[in-house]
Design a protein around this motif. Sequence first.
Motif, PDB file in Angstrom:
ATOM      1  N   VAL A  27      -6.581  -2.605 -16.280  1.00 55.77           N
ATOM      2  CA  VAL A  27      -7.298  -2.223 -15.070  1.00 55.77           C
ATOM      3  C   VAL A  27      -8.609  -2.998 -15.039  1.00 55.77           C
ATOM      4  O   VAL A  27      -9.072  -3.488 -16.066  1.00 55.77           O
ATOM      5  CB  VAL A  27      -7.594  -0.699 -15.018  1.00 55.77           C
ATOM      6  N   ARG A  28      -9.155  -3.100 -13.869  1.00 58.15           N
ATOM      7  CA  ARG A  28     -10.468  -3.742 -13.725  1.00 58.15           C
ATOM      8  C   ARG A  28     -11.515  -2.658 -13.534  1.00 58.15           C
ATOM      9  O   ARG A  28     -11.355  -1.776 -12.687  1.00 58.15           O
ATOM     10  CB  ARG A  28     -10.466  -4.693 -12.527  1.00 58.15           C
ATOM     11  N   VAL A  29     -12.574  -2.700 -14.317  1.00 57.89           N
ATOM     12  CA  VAL A  29     -13.625  -1.684 -14.264  1.00 57.89           C
ATOM     13  C   VAL A  29     -14.942  -2.352 -13.882  1.00 57.89           C
ATOM     14  O   VAL A  29     -15.359  -3.332 -14.505  1.00 57.89           O
ATOM     15  CB  VAL A  29     -13.774  -0.957 -15.613  1.00 57.89           C
ATOM     16  N   ILE A  41       0.830  -1.200   0.000  1.00 61.25           N
ATOM     17  CA  ILE A  41       0.000   0.000   0.000  1.00 61.25           C
ATOM     18  C   ILE A  41       0.867   1.253   0.000  1.00 61.25           C
ATOM     19  O   ILE A  41       0.651   2.194  -0.742  1.00 61.25           O
ATOM     20  CB  ILE A  41      -0.949   0.002   1.222  1.00 61.25           C
ATOM     21  N   GLY A  42       1.890   1.270   0.878  1.00 63.78           N
ATOM     22  CA  GLY A  42       2.767   2.428   0.963  1.00 63.78           C
ATOM     23  C   GLY A  42       4.086   2.161   0.288  1.00 63.78           C
ATOM     24  O   GLY A  42       4.563   1.026   0.227  1.00 63.78           O
ATOM     25  N   LYS A  43       4.696   3.246  -0.247  1.00 62.28           N
ATOM     26  CA  LYS A  43       5.991   3.027  -0.898  1.00 62.28           C
ATOM     27  C   LYS A  43       6.880   4.263  -0.894  1.00 62.28           C
ATOM     28  O   LYS A  43       8.043   4.190  -1.258  1.00 62.28           O
ATOM     29  CB  LYS A  43       5.792   2.544  -2.330  1.00 62.28           C
ATOM     30  N   MET A  84      -9.560   2.304  -6.840  1.00 66.77           N
ATOM     31  CA  MET A  84      -9.124   1.350  -5.823  1.00 66.77           C
ATOM     32  C   MET A  84      -7.719   0.853  -6.149  1.00 66.77           C
ATOM     33  O   MET A  84      -7.492   0.209  -7.168  1.00 66.77           O
ATOM     34  CB  MET A  84     -10.093   0.178  -5.765  1.00 66.77           C
ATOM     35  N   ARG A  85      -6.767   1.168  -5.252  1.00 65.35           N
ATOM     36  CA  ARG A  85      -5.372   0.762  -5.411  1.00 65.35           C
ATOM     37  C   ARG A  85      -5.072  -0.319  -4.375  1.00 65.35           C
ATOM     38  O   ARG A  85      -5.090  -0.065  -3.181  1.00 65.35           O
ATOM     39  CB  ARG A  85      -4.475   1.969  -5.206  1.00 65.35           C
ATOM     40  N   LEU A  86      -4.834  -1.542  -4.841  1.00 60.81           N
ATOM     41  CA  LEU A  86      -4.651  -2.692  -3.938  1.00 60.81           C
ATOM     42  C   LEU A  86      -5.800  -2.784  -2.938  1.00 60.81           C
ATOM     43  O   LEU A  86      -5.595  -2.962  -1.738  1.00 60.81           O
ATOM     44  CB  LEU A  86      -3.311  -2.596  -3.204  1.00 60.81           C
ATOM     45  N   ASP A  87      -7.024  -2.619  -3.428  1.00 58.17           N
ATOM     46  CA  ASP A  87      -8.258  -2.731  -2.638  1.00 58.17           C
ATOM     47  C   ASP A  87      -8.432  -1.607  -1.622  1.00 58.17           C
ATOM     48  O   ASP A  87      -9.322  -1.663  -0.773  1.00 58.17           O
ATOM     49  CB  ASP A  87      -8.338  -4.084  -1.913  1.00 58.17           C
ATOM     50  N   PHE A 105      -6.695  -0.883  -9.761  1.00 56.35           N
ATOM     51  CA  PHE A 105      -5.379  -0.928 -10.390  1.00 56.35           C
ATOM     52  C   PHE A 105      -4.319  -1.266  -9.343  1.00 56.35           C
ATOM     53  O   PHE A 105      -4.589  -1.260  -8.136  1.00 56.35           O
ATOM     54  CB  PHE A 105      -5.060   0.401 -11.076  1.00 56.35           C
ATOM     55  N   THR A 106      -3.131  -1.568  -9.815  1.00 53.63           N
ATOM     56  CA  THR A 106      -2.020  -1.935  -8.935  1.00 53.63           C
ATOM     57  C   THR A 106      -0.983  -0.816  -8.936  1.00 53.63           C
ATOM     58  O   THR A 106      -0.969   0.033  -9.833  1.00 53.63           O
ATOM     59  CB  THR A 106      -1.384  -3.260  -9.403  1.00 53.63           C
ATOM     60  N   PRO A 107      -0.068  -0.803  -7.931  1.00 51.47           N
ATOM     61  CA  PRO A 107       0.856   0.326  -7.784  1.00 51.47           C
ATOM     62  C   PRO A 107       1.759   0.602  -8.979  1.00 51.47           C
ATOM     63  O   PRO A 107       2.229   1.736  -9.129  1.00 51.47           O
ATOM     64  CB  PRO A 107       1.681  -0.060  -6.552  1.00 51.47           C
TER      65      PRO A 107
END
Length: 570
Positions: free
Chosen positions: A273-275, A97-99, A311-314, A343-345
């Motif tokens: 991405v998932r829509v 989640i964090g980076k 939504m990024r990593l849920d 989507f993902t990071p």
Amino acid sequence: MITIDPGDIPVVLSGRALLSLRESGHNFPSAVGEVIDNSLESAANNIEILTTTELRNRKKVLSRIAFVDDGSGMDDDTLHHYLQLGFSRRYMSEKTIGKFGVGAKLAGLSVGTRIDAWSRVAGSSEIRHVVFDLDEALRAEENGGTAVISPPDDEPLPTDLGPHFPTGSGTVVMWSKIDRVTDNEGRSTPDHVLVELKKELARIFRAFLGGGIRIKVDGVLLKPHDPTFRQKGTWAEQVLAEHLKATGREVGDLRGQVFHDKIVKVEGTTHEVRVVITLAPPEVVRVKGAGGDALATKLRIPENEGAISFMRLDREINYNLVAKLFPGGVMTKDRYIGFEVHFTPELDRMMGVRNVKRGAVPSDGLRRTLKNIANNVIPGVREEIDRIWGQADRETAKNSGEHNSLAHAIKAADRTMPKARAKPNLTKAQVAREYDNLAKDAGRDKSEEEKAAYVQEIKELPFVIETVDIPGDDLFQLTHLEGQTIIRLNERHVFYQELYEPLRALSKEQNGLSEVPATARRAVQAITLLLVAYAKAESMHETPVDQYKELRKWWGTFTDQYLTKISHIL
């Protein structure tokens, strides 16, 4: 070895830089979310937020916010670096989640000027402590010193927080010297910001709450809030179930209808991405005009109008409008539509994700991809909303007879006015069929007796006005009979939905202290009277259908287009 010239100066005055970075773009919920992110990354299953208030200049304010989690805790080295800007064990990771190593620090400093942290790792009996005080850092710099973070010490937890610390590993983060807690609109009273905090956290972390992670705010366990109505065990499900039981109705499956749930390729890239696009259940959509009532407000429906959840990593990082995405612009009915983009990071740059994980501005390629999906899917969702509303209207005959008083007043006035010249040349059977069709459109055909009574009621009126469901972009339809004109006002038309219906709903409000309902009633009657006057003018021609059908069609089309194009000023 680097030799420092006596004339060299630091690249950054840490204290002053942090003072500037307090304007990091956080509001209170987004700041709190950063600490929750850290707790989740440390494998916490239980997260507790505890607030304290005080009177300051005779005004109640938040004075302290504490976060308690039962995660893995931090050893001395990690704890020492915890408050260091830029430090992260997960720096630039695309799996977490964090980076960036700045989120929780900037979050705390955006709210107050002191951050304390206490932590214990598994197998240890010691709770260690570290602190950063921005006021002290500024004083150190003013005196020629350097802003630093001292090594961890054994300062004990505040007495009232001791009972909340987990029996095993865990962490407590405390923000104090609080001076700037507000929501998006700048409101800062503790009661208000805490209500908004619970609402926002319930939506931002809905996937984690639904998966069993427990987040409490001042002892209140949050229930997930899902704008797409796909999750079970949500706040909306509880509210709806209570409402249905109170009104004697059966509680069934209260999840929304999914119209689109696919992984799609972003135009011009190799990324995916998932829509997800959904419609709230019929128990929420209910009837036209109910989207702002007490139940809808409790379900948080109005705030969903046109909003897209990224939504990024849920974990939701943005919930807002994206300009020019909904076909024809955002409509009032769109508040029932759920729209999620997952989507993902590794797509952070394309998504415009900032280091505070608040806000997302899709790239041009993604915007085009989402717009194409919206153009293909949302019209069908809107049609389903119209179908649900139409069915409800037919079941309750909601609009039937709403224009009766005006129609009878017009009948009295029409006695001294020129008479219609339209010659439809219809047989008795054709006239009877027109009345049958109108009774069906108005929802007055549940029995032969009801239909006969309705026909008898309207037969002698020069103008019959009914609000009905008409496919297409006609603003209204006219049927000219011998000495009578039937006016069907189209409840699907954007004019009706965006202007007429809101005025109509406002006119029915019970508020003895306000002139607004009366003014709204006059506005509704005036608009209806304009339609009647037009119908009267058209009836003065012997063949009005041949003469004016195209004019009416263009009138409806242009009204739709103008309203859509200038909706931002209406």
